[in-house]
Design a protein around this motif. Structure first.
Motif, short mmCIF file in Angstrom:
data_model
loop_
_atom_site.label_atom_id
_atom_site.label_comp_id
_atom_site.label_asym_id
_atom_site.label_seq_id
_atom_site.Cartn_x
_atom_site.Cartn_y
_atom_site.Cartn_z
N HIS A 73 42.39 47.30 33.39
CA HIS A 73 42.93 46.24 34.24
C HIS A 73 43.56 45.22 33.31
N VAL A 75 45.35 41.74 32.95
CA VAL A 75 45.53 40.50 33.70
C VAL A 75 46.48 39.60 32.91
N THR A 100 46.15 49.23 35.77
CA THR A 100 46.54 48.38 36.89
C THR A 100 46.90 47.02 36.31
N HIS A 102 47.72 43.14 36.81
CA HIS A 102 47.46 42.04 37.75
C HIS A 102 48.22 40.81 37.27
N ALA A 104 48.15 37.45 37.42
CA ALA A 104 47.15 36.50 37.91
C ALA A 104 46.61 35.66 36.77
N ARG A 108 40.82 32.88 37.69
CA ARG A 108 40.67 32.99 39.14
C ARG A 108 40.39 34.43 39.60
N ILE A 109 40.24 35.32 38.65
CA ILE A 109 39.96 36.72 39.00
C ILE A 109 38.52 36.86 39.50
N ARG A 112 36.14 41.34 43.49
CA ARG A 112 36.84 42.07 44.58
C ARG A 112 38.27 42.42 44.21
N ASP A 113 38.83 41.74 43.20
CA ASP A 113 40.22 41.99 42.81
C ASP A 113 40.38 43.21 41.92
N LEU A 114 39.29 43.71 41.36
CA LEU A 114 39.36 44.76 40.35
C LEU A 114 38.65 46.03 40.83
N ASP A 115 39.42 47.06 41.08
CA ASP A 115 38.88 48.34 41.51
C ASP A 115 39.59 49.45 40.73
N ASN A 140 31.88 35.82 36.91
CA ASN A 140 32.52 36.39 38.10
C ASN A 140 32.44 37.91 38.18
#
Length: 266
Positions: A73, A75, A100, A102, A104, A108-109, A112-115, A140
């Protein structure tokens, strides 16, 4: 096979994207493939790890992470860099679906934002937000098991400092709440573009259970913030405001002040 970016490719890619590194975003891009390999090796990733990388920039470290993990991921807060990263990965042999991106703010990550859920943090962190990012992600993202971050050497020293050290402070205590941390090496300025005027340090950490599961983290961190807010004060004075206690010189008892000292006769 994934190919890594070298100095010429970094500059060519930045020029093509119209990217000029800014101090505001703390952008210093790694352009040395051997340093990237060293960071990935020190991260001690397993094939089933899902990595969250903060501030991938032009993709130097990202390309090194892809063969070592199940998923990455990335970011990135810069819209131009975020938009170009997938193309860079594809052009250098990155496996389809392994990343993936992001666009962002890492602060603020949320989980639920990371799958799929991330298990490791590996990043070359901007110097100006390094400590908040590490602590916020550990708070988080409860699935994070371990990580390795590259930060300014001074910040690295503070993160791993123990009680009694001259640089022991808020970052040291708060990171220790979440994880055990250790120094994993020094990185010279010459491997970055543009060249920073400070050395960088690698900090490795492994999550552990909090020291007191029955005490809310927020309450502990409030005490830590108060205790280190004014380092020249005694601990009692530093915590007085947090505890709602007034401090000051004790006024002598009127009775004691007005009573003459007893005469001792032989």
């Amino acid at each position: 096979m994934v190919s890594l970016l070298g100095p010429a490719e970094i500059r060519e890619l930045a020029a093509r994207l119209g990217v000029a590194p800014t101090k505001k975003l703390g952008q210093n891009f790694v352009h040395d493939p051997n340093t990237v390999r060293r960071i990935v090796a020190a991260a001690d990733l397993r094939p089933d790890d899902v990595v969250v990388e903060v501030g991938p920039g032009l993709g130097s470290l990202t390309l090194g992470l892809l063969p070592a993990a199940r998923h990455v991921h990335a970011v990135e807060i810069d819209p131009v860099l975020a938009g170009a990263l997938a193309s860079t990965v594809a052009a250098h042999g990155g496996p389809p679906g392994a990343i993936t991106v992001h666009h962002a703010d890492a602060l603020r990550i949320a989980a639920r934002d990371l799958d799929p859920a991330p298990t490791a943090l590996v990043a070359n962190l901007p110097y100006n937000v390094a400590v908040p990012v590490v602590l916020q992600l550990l708070a988080n993202l409860p699935t994070l098991r371990h990580g390795l971050v590259m930060v300014q050497k001074e910040v690295a020293d503070r993160l791993v400092a123990g009680p009694g050290s001259k640089v022991y402070g808020i970052p040291s205590v708060k990171l220790a709440w979440y994880a055990s941390a250790r120094t994993a090496g020094r990185v010279p300025p010459s491997v970055f573009w543009p060249v920073p005027n400070v050395d960088s340090g690698l900090v490795a950490f492994t999550r552990r259970e909090p020291p007191r599961a029955d005490v809310p983290r927020e309450r502990v961190f409030a005490v830590v913030d108060a205790a280190f807010a004014q380092r020249r004060k005694t601990l009692r004075a530093a915590l007085a405001g947090w505890a709602g206690v007034r401090t000051g010189p004790r006024r002598p008892s009127r009775r004691l002040a007005s009573t003459p000292a007893p005469v001792v006769r032989p």
